[in-house]
Write a protein that holds these residues in place. Structure first.
Motif, short mmCIF file in Angstrom:
data_model
loop_
_atom_site.label_atom_id
_atom_site.label_comp_id
_atom_site.label_asym_id
_atom_site.label_seq_id
_atom_site.Cartn_x
_atom_site.Cartn_y
_atom_site.Cartn_z
N UNK A 29 15.61 -22.13 6.29
CA UNK A 29 16.30 -23.12 5.47
C UNK A 29 17.15 -22.43 4.40
N UNK A 30 17.91 -23.24 3.68
CA UNK A 30 18.75 -22.69 2.62
C UNK A 30 17.91 -22.14 1.47
N UNK A 31 16.69 -22.64 1.31
CA UNK A 31 15.80 -22.09 0.29
C UNK A 31 15.46 -20.64 0.59
N UNK A 32 15.18 -20.36 1.86
CA UNK A 32 14.91 -18.99 2.29
C UNK A 32 16.11 -18.09 2.06
N UNK A 33 17.26 -18.54 2.51
CA UNK A 33 18.46 -17.70 2.37
C UNK A 33 18.81 -17.49 0.91
N UNK A 34 18.61 -18.51 0.09
CA UNK A 34 18.87 -18.38 -1.34
C UNK A 34 17.94 -17.38 -1.99
N UNK A 35 16.66 -17.42 -1.61
CA UNK A 35 15.68 -16.48 -2.16
C UNK A 35 16.03 -15.05 -1.77
N UNK A 36 16.34 -14.85 -0.49
CA UNK A 36 16.68 -13.51 -0.01
C UNK A 36 17.94 -13.00 -0.71
N UNK A 37 18.93 -13.86 -0.85
CA UNK A 37 20.18 -13.46 -1.53
C UNK A 37 19.91 -13.07 -2.97
N UNK A 38 19.14 -13.87 -3.68
CA UNK A 38 18.81 -13.56 -5.08
C UNK A 38 18.06 -12.24 -5.20
N UNK A 39 17.08 -12.03 -4.33
CA UNK A 39 16.27 -10.81 -4.38
C UNK A 39 17.13 -9.57 -4.12
N UNK A 40 17.93 -9.60 -3.08
CA UNK A 40 18.70 -8.42 -2.69
C UNK A 40 19.90 -8.18 -3.60
N UNK A 41 20.44 -9.22 -4.20
CA UNK A 41 21.58 -9.06 -5.10
C UNK A 41 21.20 -8.28 -6.36
N UNK A 47 26.50 -4.61 -3.22
CA UNK A 47 27.77 -5.23 -3.57
C UNK A 47 27.86 -6.68 -3.09
N UNK A 48 27.26 -6.96 -1.91
CA UNK A 48 27.37 -8.30 -1.32
C UNK A 48 26.19 -8.54 -0.40
N UNK A 49 25.71 -9.80 -0.39
CA UNK A 49 24.64 -10.22 0.52
C UNK A 49 25.11 -11.48 1.21
N UNK A 50 25.08 -11.48 2.55
CA UNK A 50 25.46 -12.65 3.33
C UNK A 50 24.27 -13.05 4.20
N UNK A 51 23.56 -14.10 3.78
CA UNK A 51 22.40 -14.59 4.51
C UNK A 51 22.83 -15.78 5.38
N UNK A 52 22.63 -15.67 6.68
CA UNK A 52 23.02 -16.70 7.63
C UNK A 52 21.76 -17.27 8.29
N UNK A 53 21.38 -18.49 7.90
CA UNK A 53 20.16 -19.11 8.41
C UNK A 53 20.26 -19.34 9.92
N UNK A 54 21.40 -19.80 10.41
CA UNK A 54 21.56 -20.09 11.84
C UNK A 54 21.38 -18.84 12.70
#
Length: 91
Positions: A29-41, A47-54
């Motif tokens: 879900x977007x919650x997962x991708x948001x958490x991963x993006x926040x953690x890795x950023x 420099x950039x994190x692109x999390x793609x749930x699909x």
């Protein structure tokens, strides 16, 4: 690393010194991708994190060798969330 998990295989640095590493992450879900993006950023050099749930991938662009630190952060997230994490072969 657990069974079925592979070692990192980041791209060679581009002309700007940016290395791209792709992770397979069991995001649902977007919650997962948001958490991963926040953690890795927050990792120094990222420099950039692109999390793609699909696609269930996370592409990290960084300066220098951050693959081990990013993997540590993802493994901690895995422990807390119960999701799967592994490196994707980029070659």
């Amino acid at each position: 690393m657990g069974a079925g998990e592979s070692r990192p295989n980041p791209s060679p640095p581009d002309s700007d010194g940016i290395v791209t590493t792709t992770y397979n992450v069991g995001m649902t879900c977007s919650g997962c991708s948001g958490a991963v993006t926040r953690i890795l950023s927050k990792v120094d050099g990222v420099e950039d994190v692109d999390a793609d749930v699909d696609k269930k991938t996370v592409v990290v662009k960084s300066r220098g060798d951050t693959k081990d630190v990013c993997m540590e952060k993802l493994m901690k997230w895995k422990e807390n969330s119960g999701k799967s994490v592994e490196f994707k072969d980029t070659q």
